[in-house]
Design a protein around this motif. Structure first.
Motif, PDB file in Angstrom:
ATOM      1  N   ASN A 179      -9.858  14.597  11.527  1.00  0.00           N
ATOM      2  CA  ASN A 179     -10.173  15.478  11.496  1.00  0.00           C
ATOM      3  C   ASN A 179      -8.495  16.699  11.991  1.00  0.00           C
ATOM      4  OD1 ASN A 179     -12.726  16.407  10.971  1.00  0.00           O
ATOM      5  ND2 ASN A 179     -13.345  15.890  12.962  1.00  0.00           N
ATOM      6  N   GLU A 180      -8.311  15.943  13.055  1.00  0.00           N
ATOM      7  CA  GLU A 180      -6.354  16.969  13.469  1.00  0.00           C
ATOM      8  C   GLU A 180      -5.696  17.456  12.275  1.00  0.00           C
ATOM      9  OE1 GLU A 180      -5.902  15.474  17.011  1.00  0.00           O
ATOM     10  OE2 GLU A 180      -7.373  16.178  18.212  1.00  0.00           O
ATOM     11  N   CYS A 181      -5.877  16.368  11.854  1.00  0.00           N
ATOM     12  CA  CYS A 181      -4.418  15.885  10.903  1.00  0.00           C
ATOM     13  C   CYS A 181      -4.065  15.607   9.583  1.00  0.00           C
ATOM     14  CB  CYS A 181      -3.132  14.258  11.212  1.00  0.00           C
ATOM     15  SG  CYS A 181      -3.267  14.138  13.396  1.00  0.00           S
ATOM     16  N   PHE A 182      -5.164  15.445   9.192  1.00  0.00           N
ATOM     17  CA  PHE A 182      -6.031  14.764   7.790  1.00  0.00           C
ATOM     18  C   PHE A 182      -6.866  16.210   6.873  1.00  0.00           C
ATOM     19  CE2 PHE A 182      -3.442  11.157   9.302  1.00  0.00           C
ATOM     20  CZ  PHE A 182      -2.602  11.410   8.263  1.00  0.00           C
ATOM     21  N   SER A 183      -7.099  17.075   7.375  1.00  0.00           N
ATOM     22  CA  SER A 183      -8.392  17.515   6.723  1.00  0.00           C
ATOM     23  C   SER A 183      -7.940  18.610   4.989  1.00  0.00           C
ATOM     24  CB  SER A 183      -8.870  18.435   7.582  1.00  0.00           C
ATOM     25  OG  SER A 183      -7.785  19.381   7.839  1.00  0.00           O
ATOM     26  N   TYR A 184      -8.875  18.678   4.343  1.00  0.00           N
ATOM     27  CA  TYR A 184      -8.402  19.425   3.238  1.00  0.00           C
ATOM     28  C   TYR A 184      -7.712  20.804   3.327  1.00  0.00           C
ATOM     29  CZ  TYR A 184     -12.938  22.041   2.465  1.00  0.00           C
ATOM     30  OH  TYR A 184     -13.006  22.597   2.720  1.00  0.00           O
ATOM     31  N   GLU A 185      -8.428  20.838   4.688  1.00  0.00           N
ATOM     32  CA  GLU A 185      -7.632  22.435   5.045  1.00  0.00           C
ATOM     33  C   GLU A 185      -5.928  22.633   5.228  1.00  0.00           C
ATOM     34  OE1 GLU A 185     -12.122  22.759   6.143  1.00  0.00           O
ATOM     35  OE2 GLU A 185     -10.066  21.555   5.921  1.00  0.00           O
ATOM     36  N   GLU A 197       0.525  -1.159   0.283  1.00  0.00           N
ATOM     37  CA  GLU A 197      -0.032  -0.421   0.102  1.00  0.00           C
ATOM     38  C   GLU A 197       0.954   1.420  -0.220  1.00  0.00           C
ATOM     39  OE1 GLU A 197      -2.956   1.163  -0.260  1.00  0.00           O
ATOM     40  OE2 GLU A 197      -4.489  -0.653  -0.277  1.00  0.00           O
ATOM     41  N   GLY A 198       0.237   2.411  -0.637  1.00  0.00           N
ATOM     42  CA  GLY A 198       1.163   3.667  -0.331  1.00  0.00           C
ATOM     43  C   GLY A 198       0.226   4.446   1.281  1.00  0.00           C
ATOM     44  N   THR A 199      -0.612   5.314   1.019  1.00  0.00           N
ATOM     45  CA  THR A 199      -1.448   5.516   2.024  1.00  0.00           C
ATOM     46  C   THR A 199      -2.888   5.448   1.691  1.00  0.00           C
ATOM     47  OG1 THR A 199       0.152   7.347   2.164  1.00  0.00           O
ATOM     48  CG2 THR A 199      -1.829   7.608   2.888  1.00  0.00           C
ATOM     49  N   PRO A 200      -3.710   4.467   1.582  1.00  0.00           N
ATOM     50  CA  PRO A 200      -4.798   3.850   1.637  1.00  0.00           C
ATOM     51  C   PRO A 200      -6.516   4.972   1.777  1.00  0.00           C
ATOM     52  CG  PRO A 200      -4.761   2.651   2.897  1.00  0.00           C
ATOM     53  CD  PRO A 200      -3.110   3.265   2.564  1.00  0.00           C
ATOM     54  N   VAL A 201      -6.675   5.539   0.944  1.00  0.00           N
ATOM     55  CA  VAL A 201      -7.469   6.994   0.827  1.00  0.00           C
ATOM     56  C   VAL A 201      -9.053   6.273   2.119  1.00  0.00           C
ATOM     57  CG1 VAL A 201      -8.914   9.327   0.674  1.00  0.00           C
ATOM     58  CG2 VAL A 201      -6.975   8.473  -0.275  1.00  0.00           C
ATOM     59  N   HIS A 224       0.098   2.518   8.819  1.00  0.00           N
ATOM     60  CA  HIS A 224       0.430   2.914  10.199  1.00  0.00           C
ATOM     61  C   HIS A 224       0.597   4.160   9.802  1.00  0.00           C
ATOM     62  CE1 HIS A 224       4.981   1.609   8.644  1.00  0.00           C
ATOM     63  NE2 HIS A 224       4.953   3.227   9.526  1.00  0.00           N
ATOM     64  N   ASP A 225       0.900   5.012   9.170  1.00  0.00           N
ATOM     65  CA  ASP A 225       0.979   6.493   9.251  1.00  0.00           C
ATOM     66  C   ASP A 225       0.147   6.960   9.454  1.00  0.00           C
ATOM     67  OD1 ASP A 225       3.981   6.781   9.524  1.00  0.00           O
ATOM     68  OD2 ASP A 225       3.629   6.046   6.955  1.00  0.00           O
ATOM     69  N   ILE A 226      -1.247   6.570   9.016  1.00  0.00           N
ATOM     70  CA  ILE A 226      -2.511   6.886   9.295  1.00  0.00           C
ATOM     71  C   ILE A 226      -3.575   6.462   9.823  1.00  0.00           C
ATOM     72  CG2 ILE A 226      -2.189   7.489   6.590  1.00  0.00           C
ATOM     73  CD1 ILE A 226      -4.427   5.287   5.797  1.00  0.00           C
ATOM     74  N   MET A 227      -3.315   5.611  10.912  1.00  0.00           N
ATOM     75  CA  MET A 227      -3.394   4.960  12.119  1.00  0.00           C
ATOM     76  C   MET A 227      -3.522   4.777  13.370  1.00  0.00           C
ATOM     77  SD  MET A 227      -3.581   1.235  12.362  1.00  0.00           S
ATOM     78  CE  MET A 227      -5.050   1.140  12.887  1.00  0.00           C
ATOM     79  N   ILE A 228      -4.116   5.140  14.187  1.00  0.00           N
ATOM     80  CA  ILE A 228      -3.737   4.478  15.599  1.00  0.00           C
ATOM     81  C   ILE A 228      -3.505   3.236  16.408  1.00  0.00           C
ATOM     82  CG2 ILE A 228      -2.854   4.822  18.030  1.00  0.00           C
ATOM     83  CD1 ILE A 228      -3.451   8.502  16.804  1.00  0.00           C
ATOM     84  N   ASN A 229      -2.580   2.577  16.287  1.00  0.00           N
ATOM     85  CA  ASN A 229      -2.824   0.952  15.956  1.00  0.00           C
ATOM     86  C   ASN A 229      -3.225   0.928  17.247  1.00  0.00           C
ATOM     87  OD1 ASN A 229      -2.852  -2.121  15.656  1.00  0.00           O
ATOM     88  ND2 ASN A 229      -0.464  -2.271  17.004  1.00  0.00           N
ATOM     89  N   GLU A 230      -4.851  -0.008  17.836  1.00  0.00           N
ATOM     90  CA  GLU A 230      -4.860  -0.368  19.549  1.00  0.00           C
ATOM     91  C   GLU A 230      -6.054   0.540  20.245  1.00  0.00           C
ATOM     92  OE1 GLU A 230      -2.409  -2.127  21.840  1.00  0.00           O
ATOM     93  OE2 GLU A 230      -2.102  -4.460  20.451  1.00  0.00           O
ATOM     94  N   LEU A 231      -6.295   2.125  19.054  1.00  0.00           N
ATOM     95  CA  LEU A 231      -6.511   3.707  19.342  1.00  0.00           C
ATOM     96  C   LEU A 231      -7.643   3.691  18.215  1.00  0.00           C
ATOM     97  CD1 LEU A 231      -7.119   5.390  21.867  1.00  0.00           C
ATOM     98  CD2 LEU A 231      -5.908   6.764  19.900  1.00  0.00           C
ATOM     99  N   THR A 232      -7.309   3.698  17.327  1.00  0.00           N
ATOM    100  CA  THR A 232      -8.307   3.782  16.043  1.00  0.00           C
ATOM    101  C   THR A 232      -8.389   2.148  14.745  1.00  0.00           C
ATOM    102  OG1 THR A 232      -7.029   4.048  14.136  1.00  0.00           O
ATOM    103  CG2 THR A 232      -7.419   6.068  15.846  1.00  0.00           C
ATOM    104  N   GLY A 233      -7.886   1.082  15.417  1.00  0.00           N
ATOM    105  CA  GLY A 233      -8.691   0.059  14.873  1.00  0.00           C
ATOM    106  C   GLY A 233      -6.829  -0.984  15.495  1.00  0.00           C
TER     107      GLY A 233
END
Length: 391
Positions: A365-371, A294-298, A319-328
């Motif tokens: 919301n904190e890290c991956f918004s288009y803003e 994978e790259g960074t799966p949207v 592992h850069d776009i989720m937190i293991n055992e916290l968001t999945g």
């Protein structure tokens, strides 16, 4: 107003599509034209994504395919003609693997424009043999002559700089993806119930979805075996396969052989691509991803933005776009027993699903918004334009 020519692989269902669309729509102070190739026969045409956002597009049919000296000659000429007529101050390409090399080579001769490339998807692990060495040579040549390379995850940045030595660290800028998180905010319970009823999902059934093109690298067979294993444990579940691709018939045969497509309300359902996946996700309780690379799966960003916990193989930039055992949960690549185990934990515990889902939405919301994405790119463009003017 500076003009940006944004080049994508193809107008098809891939990660670069929404990244390019959000930048084209929301980057203030820039005029943008998006150019890309036609979708392949099994791919979904995503030009409507840009049309809905009011973004101008141009199609050069053969862009975004494997390098072929004869076929690329015409498309390269068309792209160069477009660049001369549009006269962009910035050329920004978005691609993964070798598919965007021809377009980048065609754009390289325009020395007056700032040239930026964003790497999407898995990078160079598929560059094998003499052909792979040729592609790698071109990657390194382009990286030396372009002004900036963008990595969308820390893992990808490490690959570019240290593992494959494509370019020096000062040319690689980390700019994570951004999505429209408001599209995925939770719907009310009435909407969820109506949607689940339309999909024949009972109130006491847990719905598990996988959202990815039906391609060998995505390893859907592992997902289907996991669903069969969960049914054998007598869990009340429904599964959705959202996507299309070359393996659709083969995967349907696998599901049929495992008795997952029987009856008026089968355990597993193939749904093809969804133009508005945000209107399907409210029915889903868990999103899984079984990719071997994978790259960074949207799709995982979108799932977390929709407050859905995820279970995914620990590959690429996941592992850069989720937190293991916290968001999945992250699991080893191609590990069926681990996949069944982690899915079982979430199936049995609705409170855990809600907690992980809430944490996932907060993180996105904190890290991956288009803003945040557009602010990062605007800062980079401003700096690069000033550097170009000072030369």
């Amino acid at each position: 107003m500076p003009r940006v020519l944004r080049i994508i692989n193809r107008f098809s269902q891939e990660g670069p599509i929404y990244n390019a669309a959000y930048l084209a729509k929301h980057l203030k102070g820039y005029e943008t034209l998006v150019v890309g190739g036609s979708p392949l026969p099994h791919e979904r045409d995503t030009r409507a994504v840009f049309e809905t956002m009011g973004v101008a597009t141009c199609v050069i049919p053969s862009l975004g395919r494997s390098i072929h000296p004869v076929k690329d000659w015409q498309s390269s000429g068309e792209l160069q003609h477009l660049i001369r007529s549009y006269r962009p101050e910035i050329i920004h390409s978005h691609s993964f693997g070798h598919y965007g090399l021809a377009a980048r080579l065609a754009a390289s001769s325009f020395i007056n424009a700032v040239k930026v490339h964003t790497y999407h998807g898995h990078l160079f692990s598929t560059y094998q043999g003499l052909r792979g060495k040729f592609y790698m040579h071109l990657e390194k040549k382009l990286a030396r002559t372009w002004d900036a390379q963008i990595a969308i995850s820390n893992s990808q940045r490490e690959e570019l700089i240290h593992q494959y030595k494509v370019c020096d660290a000062d040319k690689v800028h980390l700019v994570p993806l951004g999505i429209d998180t408001e599209r995925f905010k939770q719907r009310d319970e009435t909407f969820r119930q109506q949607l689940r009823t339309s999909l024949n999902i009972a109130d006491d059934e847990v719905c598990i979805a996988i959202i990815a093109r039906l391609d060998p690298i995505k390893n859907h067979a592992l997902f289907i075996y996991a669903i069969h294993g969960l049914v054998a444990r007598q869990y009340k579940i429904k599964a959705l396969v959202i996507g299309d691709g070359v393996l659709k018939k083969q995967l349907q045969r696998q599901a049929q052989q495992l008795n997952l497509l029987e009856g008026d309300s089968p355990v597993l359902r193939f749904m093809s691509w969804q133009d508005k996946v945000e209107e399907v996700l409210p029915a889903v309780d868990i999103v899984a991803l079984t990719s071997q690379s994978e790259g960074t799966p949207v799709s995982l960003l979108e799932a977390q933005a929709a407050s859905i916990p995820i279970v995914s193989t620990d590959v690429g930039g996941v592992h850069d776009i989720m937190i293991n055992e916290l968001t999945g949960y992250l699991i080893p690549n191609n590990d069926l027993s681990a996949l069944i185990e982690k899915l079982s934990l979430l199936i049995k515990d609705s409170a855990m699903r809600k907690s992980m889902g809430d944490q996932g939405r907060k993180m996105v919301n904190e890290c991956f918004s288009y803003e945040r994405l557009t602010a990062d790119i605007e800062e980079l463009y401003t700096r690069l334009l000033k550097q170009k003017l000072s030369l």
